[in-house]
Scaffold this motif. Structure first.
Motif, mmCIF file in Angstrom:
data_model
loop_
_atom_site.group_PDB
_atom_site.id
_atom_site.type_symbol
_atom_site.label_atom_id
_atom_site.label_comp_id
_atom_site.label_asym_id
_atom_site.label_seq_id
_atom_site.Cartn_x
_atom_site.Cartn_y
_atom_site.Cartn_z
ATOM 1 N N MET A 30 2.212 -9.375 -1.823
ATOM 2 C CA MET A 30 1.909 -8.150 -1.087
ATOM 3 C C MET A 30 0.486 -8.157 -0.552
ATOM 4 O O MET A 30 0.224 -7.681 0.562
ATOM 5 N N ALA A 31 -0.443 -8.701 -1.342
ATOM 6 C CA ALA A 31 -1.826 -8.818 -0.869
ATOM 7 C C ALA A 31 -1.909 -9.794 0.305
ATOM 8 O O ALA A 31 -2.574 -9.513 1.322
ATOM 9 N N LEU A 32 -1.228 -10.927 0.186
ATOM 10 C CA LEU A 32 -1.225 -11.908 1.280
ATOM 11 C C LEU A 32 -0.640 -11.300 2.557
ATOM 12 O O LEU A 32 -1.114 -11.573 3.659
ATOM 13 N N GLY A 33 0.389 -10.463 2.395
ATOM 14 C CA GLY A 33 1.008 -9.832 3.553
ATOM 15 C C GLY A 33 0.084 -8.872 4.281
ATOM 16 O O GLY A 33 0.329 -8.542 5.445
ATOM 17 N N ARG A 53 -0.616 4.986 -1.019
ATOM 18 C CA ARG A 53 -1.968 5.533 -0.862
ATOM 19 C C ARG A 53 -3.000 4.406 -0.793
ATOM 20 O O ARG A 53 -3.911 4.412 0.035
ATOM 21 N N TRP A 54 -2.850 3.430 -1.684
ATOM 22 C CA TRP A 54 -3.763 2.288 -1.799
ATOM 23 C C TRP A 54 -3.821 1.501 -0.492
ATOM 24 O O TRP A 54 -4.873 0.992 -0.101
ATOM 25 N N THR A 55 -2.668 1.388 0.200
ATOM 26 C CA THR A 55 -2.595 0.595 1.425
ATOM 27 C C THR A 55 -2.693 1.472 2.672
ATOM 28 O O THR A 55 -2.307 1.040 3.770
ATOM 29 N N SER A 56 -3.203 2.671 2.509
ATOM 30 C CA SER A 56 -3.388 3.587 3.641
ATOM 31 C C SER A 56 -2.098 3.793 4.426
ATOM 32 O O SER A 56 -2.092 3.808 5.664
ATOM 33 N N SER A 65 -8.953 2.663 -4.365
ATOM 34 C CA SER A 65 -9.496 3.036 -3.068
ATOM 35 C C SER A 65 -8.685 2.347 -1.983
ATOM 36 O O SER A 65 -8.076 1.288 -2.216
ATOM 37 N N CYS A 66 -8.657 2.910 -0.796
ATOM 38 C CA CYS A 66 -7.903 2.310 0.310
ATOM 39 C C CYS A 66 -8.363 0.874 0.529
ATOM 40 O O CYS A 66 -9.558 0.621 0.749
ATOM 41 N N CYS A 67 -7.429 -0.056 0.477
ATOM 42 C CA CYS A 67 -7.812 -1.469 0.502
ATOM 43 C C CYS A 67 -8.217 -1.946 1.889
ATOM 44 O O CYS A 67 -8.726 -3.063 2.033
ATOM 45 N N ASP A 68 -8.025 -1.101 2.919
ATOM 46 C CA ASP A 68 -8.496 -1.482 4.253
ATOM 47 C C ASP A 68 -9.920 -1.006 4.505
ATOM 48 O O ASP A 68 -10.450 -1.172 5.609
ATOM 49 N N GLY A 69 -10.541 -0.408 3.468
ATOM 50 C CA GLY A 69 -11.916 0.056 3.613
ATOM 51 C C GLY A 69 -12.042 1.416 4.254
ATOM 52 O O GLY A 69 -13.156 1.923 4.441
#
Length: 315
Positions: free
Chosen positions: A147-150, A243-246, A283-287
């Motif tokens: 999922m992180a790689l995606g 939520r984490w992945t916005s 926190s949102c992983c896209d910053g």
């Protein structure tokens, strides 16, 4: 449109040294499923149907015991973890607008050997469930890496907050669910085997017996059937991960319907609810600041409070 089915054989349990190209291809397929649907069947994961049926058999032995033999193992009775243990029929209301769910469950949230595990009337309850818990843990970590790689993130970004699965500082739970026979003429108005809800944490792994009933809300706002496919695991995104992945990965509502009139069959499932470590700050992983940072365990408690009320959240 039905739910997607992906072949996980290139990264199944026990396989190592997988090429980057194969992992990236599989991660893109997972991303498509998790952004468009929120659910996906994985086949060839390394967890076979015989393993699943063994856990269900042992679980059913427990659920078929007299109630006075199950009560000592009730959720809220274990000092090591307030969420661990048995939940009786109608004690949960996953959709607060409906009557209590027509199911019972046993939560494996603590692997502590000091727990008072069921033994009378059941065989190898602890060993079978703990072994399966650890198998699900290993598979879930592989899925989280993909999922992180995606998302074009570092492959460890989700794994770094799931280091303590199975310990006292992580709420990940293997839940065995049993849906007893239902007389559809005697149920309460609007009652279901399991009311509409979305899951709370990171991801969920689900294994089902052959009986139908599970439905998933698709992006068109329609409930579609999610039948049992032997040899597969059904994986879905949960709310904290959305939520984490916005809102890139989508958490979808789902429910379990009553059986047709005259159908007296039981139903079983095994759900592995994956949560980040209790102290993880999400926190949102896209910053972005689409959602403010939140403590993982605080978020879980807030969801229990929303669903059950403060009193029920901790018992």
């Amino acid at each position: 449109m039905g739910l997607p089915v992906l072949d996980f054989s290139v990264y199944e349990l026990g396989k190592g040294n997988v090429s980057v190209a194969k992992l990236e291809k599989l991660s893109k397929e997972l991303r498509k499923a998790f952004t468009e649907v929120g659910f996906v069947y994985l086949k060839n994961t390394g967890i076979n149907q015989e393993e699943v049926e063994k856990v269900m058999h042992v679980s059913k032995e427990f659920f078929c015991l007299p109630e006075d033999m199950k009560k000592p193992f009730s959720r809220g009775s274990f000092s090591c973890n307030e969420f661990h243990g048995w939940i009786a029929v109608e004690n949960e209301i996953l959709n607060p607008s409906r009557p209590g769910d027509l199911k019972e469950a046993y939560n494996i949230t603590s692997l502590s050997a000091d727990n008072n595990w069921p033994s009378e009337g059941v065989e190898d309850f602890r060993d079978v469930h703990v072994s399966f818990f650890l198998r699900c843990k290993d598979l879930s970590l592989r899925v989280l890496r993909l999922m992180a790689l995606g998302l074009d993130l570092e492959p460890e970004v989700f794994l770094n907050t799931h280091k303590h699965i199975g310990s006292a500082v992580n709420a990940t739970t293997l839940r065995s669910l049993y849906y007893p026979p239902v007389n559809s003429t005697c149920v309460k108005e609007n009652q279901l085997r399991c009311g509409e809800h979305s899951d709370y944490g990171s991801i969920t792994l689900l294994f089902q017996s052959p009986e139908s009933g599970l439905q998933v809300l698709n992006r068109a706002g329609e409930y579609v059937s999610a039948p049992s496919i032997p040899g597969t695991v059904l994986i879905n995104i949960a709310d904290l991960m959305q939520r984490w992945t916005s809102d890139v990965y989508v958490s979808a509502a789902h429910r379990v319907l009553l059986p047709p009139a005259g159908d007296s069959s039981t139903r079983q499932s095994l759900a592995f609810f994956v949560h980040p470590d209790d102290e993880a700050m999400i926190s949102c992983c896209d910053g972005s600041d689409k959602y403010p940072p939140i403590n993982s365990f605080d978020y879980l408690l807030s969801r229990f409070n929303d669903t059950y009320g403060k009193k029920q959240a901790l018992v």
